[in-house]
Design a protein around this motif. Structure first.
Motif, short mmCIF file in Angstrom:
data_model
loop_
_atom_site.label_atom_id
_atom_site.label_comp_id
_atom_site.label_asym_id
_atom_site.label_seq_id
_atom_site.Cartn_x
_atom_site.Cartn_y
_atom_site.Cartn_z
N THR A 168 43.73 34.25 33.92
CA THR A 168 43.43 35.58 33.38
C THR A 168 42.06 35.55 32.74
O THR A 168 41.79 34.73 31.88
N GLN A 169 41.17 36.42 33.19
CA GLN A 169 39.82 36.45 32.63
C GLN A 169 39.21 37.82 32.85
O GLN A 169 38.39 38.03 33.73
N GLY A 170 39.66 38.79 32.10
CA GLY A 170 38.98 40.09 32.10
C GLY A 170 39.37 41.06 33.19
O GLY A 170 39.29 42.26 33.00
N ALA A 171 39.82 40.54 34.34
CA ALA A 171 40.10 41.44 35.47
C ALA A 171 41.56 41.87 35.52
O ALA A 171 41.96 42.57 36.44
N GLY A 172 42.36 41.47 34.54
CA GLY A 172 43.78 41.79 34.55
C GLY A 172 44.62 40.53 34.51
O GLY A 172 44.13 39.45 34.85
N GLU A 173 45.86 40.69 34.07
CA GLU A 173 46.76 39.54 33.95
C GLU A 173 46.86 38.79 35.28
O GLU A 173 47.18 39.39 36.31
N PHE A 174 46.56 37.52 35.27
CA PHE A 174 46.69 36.61 36.42
C PHE A 174 45.75 36.95 37.59
O PHE A 174 45.95 36.47 38.68
N ALA A 175 44.73 37.78 37.33
CA ALA A 175 43.85 38.19 38.43
C ALA A 175 42.68 37.24 38.64
O ALA A 175 41.79 37.50 39.45
N GLY A 176 42.66 36.11 37.91
CA GLY A 176 41.67 35.07 38.17
C GLY A 176 40.29 35.37 37.61
O GLY A 176 40.10 36.33 36.86
N GLY A 177 39.32 34.51 37.98
CA GLY A 177 37.94 34.72 37.57
C GLY A 177 37.47 33.82 36.44
O GLY A 177 36.32 33.89 36.02
N TYR A 178 38.33 32.94 35.95
CA TYR A 178 37.97 32.03 34.86
C TYR A 178 37.19 30.85 35.43
O TYR A 178 37.61 30.23 36.39
N GLU A 179 36.03 30.56 34.84
CA GLU A 179 35.20 29.47 35.35
C GLU A 179 35.57 28.15 34.69
O GLU A 179 35.70 28.06 33.47
N ILE A 180 35.73 27.15 35.54
CA ILE A 180 36.04 25.81 35.04
C ILE A 180 34.87 24.90 35.39
O ILE A 180 34.55 24.72 36.56
N HIS A 181 34.22 24.38 34.36
CA HIS A 181 33.03 23.55 34.58
C HIS A 181 33.46 22.10 34.73
O HIS A 181 34.00 21.52 33.81
N THR A 182 33.24 21.54 35.90
CA THR A 182 33.59 20.14 36.13
C THR A 182 32.31 19.35 36.36
O THR A 182 31.22 19.93 36.48
N ASP A 183 32.45 18.04 36.42
CA ASP A 183 31.28 17.19 36.69
C ASP A 183 30.77 17.43 38.11
O ASP A 183 29.69 16.96 38.48
N PHE A 184 31.53 18.15 38.92
CA PHE A 184 31.18 18.28 40.34
C PHE A 184 30.73 19.69 40.70
O PHE A 184 30.46 19.99 41.85
N GLY A 185 30.69 20.57 39.72
CA GLY A 185 30.31 21.96 39.97
C GLY A 185 31.29 22.89 39.27
O GLY A 185 32.20 22.45 38.57
N THR A 186 31.07 24.20 39.46
CA THR A 186 31.90 25.19 38.78
C THR A 186 32.94 25.76 39.74
O THR A 186 32.61 26.23 40.83
N LEU A 187 34.19 25.68 39.31
CA LEU A 187 35.28 26.28 40.08
C LEU A 187 35.68 27.57 39.40
O LEU A 187 35.59 27.70 38.19
N VAL A 188 36.14 28.54 40.21
CA VAL A 188 36.61 29.80 39.65
C VAL A 188 38.09 29.91 39.97
O VAL A 188 38.52 29.67 41.10
N SER A 189 38.88 30.27 38.94
CA SER A 189 40.33 30.32 39.15
C SER A 189 40.69 31.50 40.05
O SER A 189 40.03 32.54 40.04
N SER A 190 41.76 31.32 40.81
CA SER A 190 42.13 32.30 41.82
C SER A 190 42.96 33.44 41.23
O SER A 190 43.47 33.36 40.12
N ASN A 191 43.05 34.49 42.01
CA ASN A 191 43.89 35.64 41.69
C ASN A 191 45.31 35.29 42.13
O ASN A 191 45.57 35.08 43.32
#
Lengths: 242, 436
Positions: free
Chosen positions: B72-95
Motif C-alpha cells: 500500500t503506497q498512496g494508490a489505494g489499499e494493496f494497490a502497490g507502488g512502494y519502492e524497496i531499495h536493495t543493493d541490486f536496484g529499486t524494486l516496486v511492490s506489485s498491485n
C-alpha cells in the motif's frame, strides 16, 4: 511542513481519536514524520569581526562604538560592549527583521498625539533608518559644540552628552527624537551584551559570566533543591563550542 | 572490492546453475506440488468469499504477514507502488488487489499459493524482497483464509512496473531460479503452528522477522547461523532480537517484549523507523497470546557471542563534556538518570537496544530525529528532534558514547567518522556556525 499542513494533520489526529470505537488496534495517520528543524526556525549565527552590512560607514561605526563603550565600559568585571561584540550584534540586528521594523506598526499617518496615546515614542522610520539619521546627527552635534567627532571626545565629555540625551536637555535636531534614540542604543547595547553568543555579542559569554546566568539550559531539576548555594553553573551557548 | 568480487563470482555461479536448469535440482526448486490443495479454476476477480469466519481469520493472517506495509503506497489499499531499495536496484511492490488487468484478479487460488509460498508470480519469478522465503512456512489453512480475505479487497486499477529500477542482470527474473536453487528452503513449517510452536511460526512465517533482523550474504540470502542476530537494512540497523543479554532481549521479560511489539514501547525501548511501521501496520493487531508466544520464542533463540565491553572512562575530558551536553540537551526528556519518561520517551539506562556494536540507529536519530510508533494502545508517538544543526560529528559521537556507557550501560565507543559518513548519506545539515 508548513503551518497549514501542520494544522490539517492535527485535525486528522483529532478526527481519528473522535472515531474511536473501542478497537484494539488502529493505524494513526497524520503525525508529522519529518523531525528535521525547519531552517526558517533556526537562529542565524553571527561571527564577530565579519563584514559590516549596515554600519558600513566608518564614522557611524566609530560613533556607535564610542556610545556603546560608555554605556558598558571595560573594567575589572568584564570587557566593554564593543569588546564583547555588541557592535557586531547591532549590525546583524539592523540587517535583519529588527532593522526593518518587521514587528512594528508603521502605517502613516502618524497622529500628532501618538506618543501620548501609546505612552511611548512612535515612529514611521525603521530602527535601521533611526540609527542612520541618529548617528549622523550625534556626530554633527559634537562637531558643532566641541569641534571634533563624538568618538574623539574625552570620556567624561561623551558622558555629558549622553546624559543630556537621556534627560532631554540635549536635542540632536528636529528630525531626531533624541531621548528615544538614546534609549534605543542603551537597549541594543544591553541586548548585545546578554544575548546568546551566536548572535554576535556576549563574546566568550562575558555577559553571562558577569551575572552568573547559566545560559541555554533546559532543565534545572538537578539543582532545584540546592537553594541558597552558589552553583557556579558553567554557561552554555545555544550552539555549543564543545 | 571483496564484496563486489563475491557478487560477480556469485552471478557466475547463478549463470552456470541456471544454464543447467533442466536438471533435477531446478525441477525440485520450482515444483509446487504442496499447493495442489488450492483451487486452480476460479480467478480472484470472479470470486468473493462469503465465509465471514475465514475472511476474518484471513485478515488476521494478512496482519501477521504485514502485506499492507509494502503493498500500500498512496494508490489505494494493496494497490502497490512502494519502492524497496536493495543493493541490486529499486524494486516496486506489485498491485495485489483483485483488479484483473493491473492486479492479481486473473490469479486462481493455486497461482496465489505459488506466488506467496514459492515466489512464482504471474510475470515470472518474484524477487526475495517479497518474503516468500518466510511465507513458504505459512500453513495451508492460513493460505486458504488469506485467499478468502483477498477476495474481499476492493479492486484498484494501478499499473506497476516492478523491475523498472533494476539494471541488467538483476532485472532478469529467471536469475532468481538460480538464487532459489541456492538459497530458497521451500519446505513447510515443521512444527505445531497453532500450538506449542505458535511463537516460532509467527516469527518465521507471517512475521518474517528475519527478513530484517538476520544479516544477508553478498547475494542477499539470510545467513542461517546468524539468525536474528542483527543486520543493516535500508539505512537502519535492525538489532539483535535473540536471547543475547547484552545486545538482544536476554535482559527483558517476555511480557516486556510482547508489550513493545503490541504497543510500540515497553516503557524503556521504543520502536521508530521501519520497526515503528511494523508495529503500527502489523503487530498492534495481534492478540496478546500471539505476542507473548512470539516474544517467548525470540527469547529462546541462541544469541550471538557479543558481550559487554569494558565501560568507557566517564572521567575523561570527552566524557565530562558529554555529560554536560547530556544534562543540557537530553536530560529534560530522557531523564537526569537516563530513566526516560515511561511510554513517551525511551529510557537509556539498561536499554539494550542502545548497546549494539553497530550504532547506525542512534547516529541516525541524532541527525534526522525520529518519530516513535503510534498505536491505538499508546497513541502519543513521541518525537525526537534532529540535532544536526546543533552538534558537530565529534559532539554527537561523544554524547552517544556517553549514553552507551553511563549508568549501568557499557557499549563500544561511537566514532566521529561514523557520524560524518551518516551525515553525508542522510543529507543531514551541517552544524550552525558558533557565534564566538
Amino acid at each position: 511542513m508548513n503551518r497549514r499542513e501542520a494544522l490539517f494533520s492535527l485535525g486528522a489526529i483529532a478526527a481519528t481519536g473522535a472515531a474511536a470505537d473501542g478497537a484494539r488496534a488502529r493505524e494513526m495517520h497524520g503525525y508529522p514524520a519529518d523531525m528535521t528543524v525547519d531552517p526558517e526556525m533556526l537562529p542565524r549565527s553571527v561571527i564577530p569581526g565579519g563584514q559590516m552590512r549596515v554600519l558600513t560607514d566608518d564614522a557611524d561605526r566609530r560613533t556607535v562604538t564610542a556610545v556603546f563603550d560608555r554605556l558598558i565600559p571595560a573594567d575589572d568585571l568584564g570587557p566593554s560592549a564593543s569588546e564583547a561584540g555588541c557592535v557586531d550584534f547591532l549590525d546583524a540586528q539592523l540587517a535583519g527583521r529588527f532593522g526593518e521594523g518587521a514587528a512594528l506598526y508603521r502605517e502613516k499617518p502618524l497622529q500628532q498625539n501618538a506618543d501620548d496615546l501609546m505612552q511611548t515614542a512612535q515612529f514611521i522610520a525603521t530602527p535601521r533608518e533611526r540609527y542612520a539619521a541618529g548617528l549622523k546627527a550625534l556626530d554633527a552635534y559634537a562637531q558643532e559644540t566641541d569641534g571634533a567627532a563624538f568618538a574623539d571626545l574625552q570620556p567624561n565629555r561623551q558622558d555629558e552628552i549622553l546624559k543630556g540625551m537621556e534627560d532631554g536637555t540635549i536635542s540632536l535636531g528636529e528630525e531626531i527624537h533624541t531621548k528615544a534614540f538614546f534609549e534605543l542604543m542603551l537597549q541594543n547595547a544591553r541586548e548585545g551584551y546578554f544575548s546568546d553568543p551566536i548572535y554576535g555579542g556576549n563574546r566568550d559569554m562575558a555577559g553571562w559570566k558577569l551575572i552568573g546566568f547559566p545560559g541555554a539550559r533546559y532543565d534545572f531539576r538537578l539543582y532545584a533543591d540546592r537553594t541558597g548555594e552558589k552553583l557556579d553553573l558553567e554557561p552554555v551557548s545555544l550552539i555549543p563550542k564543545d | 572490492m571483496a564484496a563486489m568480487k563475491k557478487i560477480v563470482a556469485g552471478i557466475a555461479v547463478i549463470a552456470v546453475v541456471a544454464a543447467a536448469g533442466a536438471g533435477i535440482w531446478a525441477w525440485r526448486t520450482v515444483d509446487t506440488a504442496r499447493n495442489a490443495g488450492a483451487d486452480d479454476t476460479v480467478a480472484l476477480a470472479a470470486f468473493t468469499s462469503t465465509d465471514e469466519a475465514a475472511i476474518a481469520r484471513g485478515e488476521y493472517v494478512m496482519r501477521t504477514a504485514d502485506c499492507a506495509a509494502c503493498h500500500t503506497q498512496g494508490a489505494g489499499e494493496f494497490a502497490g507502488g512502494y519502492e524497496i531499495h536493495t543493493d541490486f536496484g529499486t524494486l516496486v511492490s506489485s498491485n495485489i488487489t483483485p483488479d484483473p488487468e493491473t492486479g492479481i484478479g486473473a490469479m486462481t487460488e493455486r497461482a496465489f499459493f505459488d506466488a506467496v509460498r514459492n515466489g512464482q508470480g504471474s510475470e515470472g519469478l518474484l524477487y526475495p524482497a517479497m518474503p516468500y522465503t518466510a511465507y513458504a512456512k505459512l500453513t495451508d489453512q492460513d493460505m486458504h483464509d488469506l485467499w478468502a480475505y483477498m477476495s474481499t479487497v476492493e479492486p484498484v486499477s494501478n499499473e506497476i512496473d516492478e523491475t523498472a529500477g533494476m539494471a541488467f542482470p538483476y532485472n532478469q527474473r529467471l536469475a532468481m531460479l538460480g538464487w532459489n536453487m541456492l538459497y530458497f528452503d521451500k519446505a513447510a513449517f515443521d512444527g505445531d503452528a497453532e500450538g506449542d510452536d505458535r511463537g516460532r511460526y509467527l516469527v518465521d512465517a507471517g512475521g518474517h522477522c528475519s527478513s530484517c533482523h538476520t544479516p544477508r550474504n553478498g547475494l542477499g540470502a539470510e545467513i542461517a547461523e546468524n539468525y536474528l542476530q542483527g543486520a543493516k537494512v535500508d539505512g537502519w540497523y535492525a538489532p539483535e532480537i535473540t536471547s543475547n543479554p547484552h545486545v538482544g532481549l536476554g535482559e527483558s521479560s517476555a511480557e516486556e517484549v510482547a508489550e513493545y511489539l503490541g504497543t510500540g514501547t515497553d516503557g524503556k525501548a521504543m520502536a521508530s523507523g521501519p520497526m515503528a511501521e511494523a508495529v503500527a501496520h502489523s503487530l498492534q493487531y495481534l492478540s496478546d497470546d500471539d505476542l507473548l508466544a512470539m516474544s517467548s520464542y525470540l527469547k529462546s533463540v541462541p544469541g550471538s557471542g557479543v558481550t559487554a565491553p569494558a565501560k568507557a572512562d566517564l572521567g575523561s575530558p570527552a566524557m565530562t563534556r558529554a555529560a554536560l551536553r547530556y544534562e543540557v540537551n537530553c536530560s529534560a526528556c530522557h531523564g537526569t538518570r537516563g530513566d526516560g519518561m515511561g511510554d513517551l520517551v525511551p529510557a537509556f539506562d539498561g536499554n539494550h537496544a542502545l548497546l549494539s556494536d553497530d550504532p547506525t540507529d542512534l547516529v541516525r536519530v541524532m541527525l534526522t530525529g525520529a518519530r516513535a510508533a503510534h498505536t491505538e494502545a499508546k497513541p502519543t508517538g513521541g518525537g525526537m528532534p534532529s540535532f544536526a544543526w546543533k552538534f558537530d560529528d565529534a559532539q554527537i559521537a561523544e554524547v552517544l558514547t556517553y549514553i552507551r556507557n553511563a549508568w549501568s550501560n557499557a557499549g563500544t565507543p561511537v566514532e566521529p567518522a561514523t557520524v560524518a559518513a551518516a551525515r553525508a548519506t542522510l543529507d543531514a545539515r551541517e552544524k550552525l556556525a558558533e557565534g564566538y
